[in-house]
Design a protein around this motif. Structure first.
Motif, PDB file in Angstrom:
ATOM      1  N   ILE A  40       4.443  12.498 -79.643  1.00 18.04           N
ATOM      2  CA  ILE A  40       3.619  12.208 -78.475  1.00 18.04           C
ATOM      3  C   ILE A  40       2.564  11.193 -78.891  1.00 18.04           C
ATOM      4  O   ILE A  40       1.982  11.312 -79.957  1.00 18.04           O
ATOM      5  CB  ILE A  40       2.923  13.492 -77.970  1.00 18.04           C
ATOM      6  CG1 ILE A  40       3.943  14.449 -77.352  1.00 18.04           C
ATOM      7  CG2 ILE A  40       1.810  13.168 -76.991  1.00 18.04           C
ATOM      8  CD1 ILE A  40       3.357  15.798 -76.984  1.00 18.04           C
ATOM      9  N   LYS A  41       2.300  10.231 -78.038  1.00 17.17           N
ATOM     10  CA  LYS A  41       1.275   9.218 -78.298  1.00 17.17           C
ATOM     11  C   LYS A  41       0.121   9.428 -77.320  1.00 17.17           C
ATOM     12  O   LYS A  41       0.326   9.602 -76.117  1.00 17.17           O
ATOM     13  CB  LYS A  41       1.878   7.821 -78.126  1.00 17.17           C
ATOM     14  CG  LYS A  41       0.949   6.702 -78.479  1.00 17.17           C
ATOM     15  CD  LYS A  41       0.831   6.545 -79.968  1.00 17.17           C
ATOM     16  CE  LYS A  41      -0.001   5.323 -80.298  1.00 17.17           C
ATOM     17  NZ  LYS A  41      -0.720   5.445 -81.523  1.00 17.17           N
ATOM     18  N   HIS A  42      -1.098   9.400 -77.854  1.00 18.59           N
ATOM     19  CA  HIS A  42      -2.306   9.546 -77.043  1.00 18.59           C
ATOM     20  C   HIS A  42      -2.262   8.618 -75.835  1.00 18.59           C
ATOM     21  O   HIS A  42      -1.886   7.459 -75.943  1.00 18.59           O
ATOM     22  CB  HIS A  42      -3.526   9.231 -77.910  1.00 18.59           C
ATOM     23  CG  HIS A  42      -4.797   9.158 -77.147  1.00 18.59           C
ATOM     24  ND1 HIS A  42      -5.306   7.967 -76.697  1.00 18.59           N
ATOM     25  CD2 HIS A  42      -5.651  10.113 -76.726  1.00 18.59           C
ATOM     26  CE1 HIS A  42      -6.432   8.197 -76.048  1.00 18.59           C
ATOM     27  NE2 HIS A  42      -6.659   9.488 -76.053  1.00 18.59           N
ATOM     28  N   SER A  43      -2.610   9.146 -74.683  1.00 16.65           N
ATOM     29  CA  SER A  43      -2.703   8.437 -73.401  1.00 16.65           C
ATOM     30  C   SER A  43      -1.371   8.132 -72.742  1.00 16.65           C
ATOM     31  O   SER A  43      -1.350   7.609 -71.628  1.00 16.65           O
ATOM     32  CB  SER A  43      -3.514   7.145 -73.505  1.00 16.65           C
ATOM     33  OG  SER A  43      -4.864   7.465 -73.705  1.00 16.65           O
ATOM     34  N   ASP A  44      -0.251   8.440 -73.393  1.00 16.06           N
ATOM     35  CA  ASP A  44       1.038   8.236 -72.736  1.00 16.06           C
ATOM     36  C   ASP A  44       1.169   9.206 -71.568  1.00 16.06           C
ATOM     37  O   ASP A  44       0.560  10.278 -71.552  1.00 16.06           O
ATOM     38  CB  ASP A  44       2.204   8.469 -73.707  1.00 16.06           C
ATOM     39  CG  ASP A  44       2.464   7.273 -74.599  1.00 16.06           C
ATOM     40  OD1 ASP A  44       1.808   6.227 -74.415  1.00 16.06           O
ATOM     41  OD2 ASP A  44       3.312   7.388 -75.507  1.00 16.06           O
ATOM     42  N   GLN A  45       1.986   8.818 -70.600  1.00 15.68           N
ATOM     43  CA  GLN A  45       2.270   9.698 -69.471  1.00 15.68           C
ATOM     44  C   GLN A  45       2.907  10.980 -70.000  1.00 15.68           C
ATOM     45  O   GLN A  45       3.824  10.932 -70.812  1.00 15.68           O
ATOM     46  CB  GLN A  45       3.235   9.009 -68.501  1.00 15.68           C
ATOM     47  CG  GLN A  45       3.553   9.802 -67.266  1.00 15.68           C
ATOM     48  CD  GLN A  45       2.363   9.958 -66.342  1.00 15.68           C
ATOM     49  OE1 GLN A  45       1.575   9.047 -66.184  1.00 15.68           O
ATOM     50  NE2 GLN A  45       2.223  11.122 -65.753  1.00 15.68           N
ATOM     51  N   GLY A  46       2.394  12.115 -69.562  1.00 20.88           N
ATOM     52  CA  GLY A  46       2.891  13.404 -70.050  1.00 20.88           C
ATOM     53  C   GLY A  46       4.032  13.922 -69.212  1.00 20.88           C
ATOM     54  O   GLY A  46       3.825  14.425 -68.108  1.00 20.88           O
ATOM     55  N   ASN A  47       5.234  13.804 -69.730  1.00 26.99           N
ATOM     56  CA  ASN A  47       6.419  14.251 -69.008  1.00 26.99           C
ATOM     57  C   ASN A  47       7.013  15.531 -69.573  1.00 26.99           C
ATOM     58  O   ASN A  47       7.826  16.165 -68.916  1.00 26.99           O
ATOM     59  CB  ASN A  47       7.503  13.154 -69.037  1.00 26.99           C
ATOM     60  CG  ASN A  47       7.025  11.891 -68.380  1.00 26.99           C
ATOM     61  OD1 ASN A  47       6.425  11.928 -67.309  1.00 26.99           O
ATOM     62  ND2 ASN A  47       7.256  10.764 -69.024  1.00 26.99           N
ATOM     63  N   ARG A  92      -1.619  13.074 -68.667  1.00 25.48           N
ATOM     64  CA  ARG A  92      -1.547  12.212 -69.847  1.00 25.48           C
ATOM     65  C   ARG A  92      -1.805  13.060 -71.076  1.00 25.48           C
ATOM     66  O   ARG A  92      -2.514  14.053 -71.032  1.00 25.48           O
ATOM     67  CB  ARG A  92      -2.578  11.094 -69.765  1.00 25.48           C
ATOM     68  CG  ARG A  92      -2.357  10.183 -68.587  1.00 25.48           C
ATOM     69  CD  ARG A  92      -2.663   8.744 -68.948  1.00 25.48           C
ATOM     70  NE  ARG A  92      -2.336   7.862 -67.857  1.00 25.48           N
ATOM     71  CZ  ARG A  92      -1.168   7.248 -67.736  1.00 25.48           C
ATOM     72  NH1 ARG A  92      -0.228   7.400 -68.631  1.00 25.48           N
ATOM     73  NH2 ARG A  92      -0.943   6.442 -66.722  1.00 25.48           N
ATOM     74  N   TYR A  93      -1.218  12.636 -72.196  1.00 23.78           N
ATOM     75  CA  TYR A  93      -1.424  13.347 -73.444  1.00 23.78           C
ATOM     76  C   TYR A  93      -2.781  12.983 -74.024  1.00 23.78           C
ATOM     77  O   TYR A  93      -3.164  11.809 -74.055  1.00 23.78           O
ATOM     78  CB  TYR A  93      -0.318  13.019 -74.443  1.00 23.78           C
ATOM     79  CG  TYR A  93       1.047  13.480 -74.001  1.00 23.78           C
ATOM     80  CD1 TYR A  93       1.303  14.826 -73.770  1.00 23.78           C
ATOM     81  CD2 TYR A  93       2.091  12.583 -73.827  1.00 23.78           C
ATOM     82  CE1 TYR A  93       2.556  15.257 -73.372  1.00 23.78           C
ATOM     83  CE2 TYR A  93       3.354  13.006 -73.436  1.00 23.78           C
ATOM     84  CZ  TYR A  93       3.580  14.347 -73.208  1.00 23.78           C
ATOM     85  OH  TYR A  93       4.821  14.769 -72.819  1.00 23.78           O
ATOM     86  N   THR A  96      -2.314  12.352 -80.254  1.00 21.34           N
ATOM     87  CA  THR A  96      -1.038  11.899 -80.809  1.00 21.34           C
ATOM     88  C   THR A  96      -0.527  12.985 -81.750  1.00 21.34           C
ATOM     89  O   THR A  96      -1.298  13.547 -82.524  1.00 21.34           O
ATOM     90  CB  THR A  96      -1.217  10.572 -81.576  1.00 21.34           C
ATOM     91  OG1 THR A  96      -1.658   9.570 -80.637  1.00 21.34           O
ATOM     92  CG2 THR A  96       0.076  10.123 -82.237  1.00 21.34           C
TER      93      THR A  96
END
Length: 192
Positions: A40-47, A92-93, A96
């Motif tokens: 998971i990458k910080h600020s990526d859309q959380g799916n 959002r995540y 990370t």
């Protein structure tokens, strides 16, 4: 590894109806990653919400100034949820997660999971209680590692940990919120 057997061992499914367990099994996927992979990458859309089956992942947050990632903790305990900040708007995540060794996880799609939680309120409460209780030690570890970076030591975490001293509140809420608002890690938890 059999996904159904792994899912049936998730503690939040204890005392849950077979129909809910089957719905979780139908949406669950097994994810296997080798060492040094970004899950998971910080600020990526959380799916996706993940649950650790085996392995170890690091938790890191970016510096607002340099955007450089700083490790603030790790997770190695089986069944620990990963990516739960995406359950909350704006999905959002907040951090990370990178594998520190070969790692296996169960993944659940957040949209489908939210529908299930909304339709099965008793199960939703049980599930969210599990996520909260399981993440307390992870959050405490992160808070302890980030404490030296707070400029106002009087507001550093001893006084602002609601889950450790929930019966005592001697901090200035406005000042604490200001500090949290300034932290990129906590921005997804602070209401706009």
């Amino acid at each position: 590894m059999d996904v159904a057997n792994i899912v049936r061992q998730l503690p939040f499914l204890e005392n849950t109806s077979e129909s809910i367990i089957e719905r979780i099994i139908s949406m669950a996927r097994l994810v296997t990653l080798t060492k040094d992979n970004v899950l998971i990458k910080h600020s990526d859309q959380g799916n996706t919400l993940y649950f650790l089956v085996e392995g170890k992942v690091s938790i890191s947050i970016p510096s607002k100034e340099t955007k450089e990632e700083h490790e603030v903790g790790s997770i190695s305990e089986t069944n620990t949820p990963i990516g739960w900040s995406a359950l909350r708007y704006p999905s959002r995540y907040a951090t990370t997660f990178t594998t520190l060794e070969d790692t296996t996880l169960i993944s659940l799609p957040i949209v489908d999971l939210k529908i299930l939680l909304d339709n099965e309120l008793e199960f939703g409460n049980q599930f969210l209680h599990f996520v909260y209780q399981t993440c307390l030690s992870v959050l405490a570890d992160i808070q302890n590692k980030t404490k030296p970076f707070f400029s106002n030591e009087s507001l550093a975490f001893e006084e602002t940990r609601p889950f450790i001293k929930d019966d005592l509140s001697n901090h200035n809420f406005a000042k604490a919120k200001e500090i949290l608002d300034a932290s990129s890690f906590f921005e997804s938890f602070v209401a706009v």
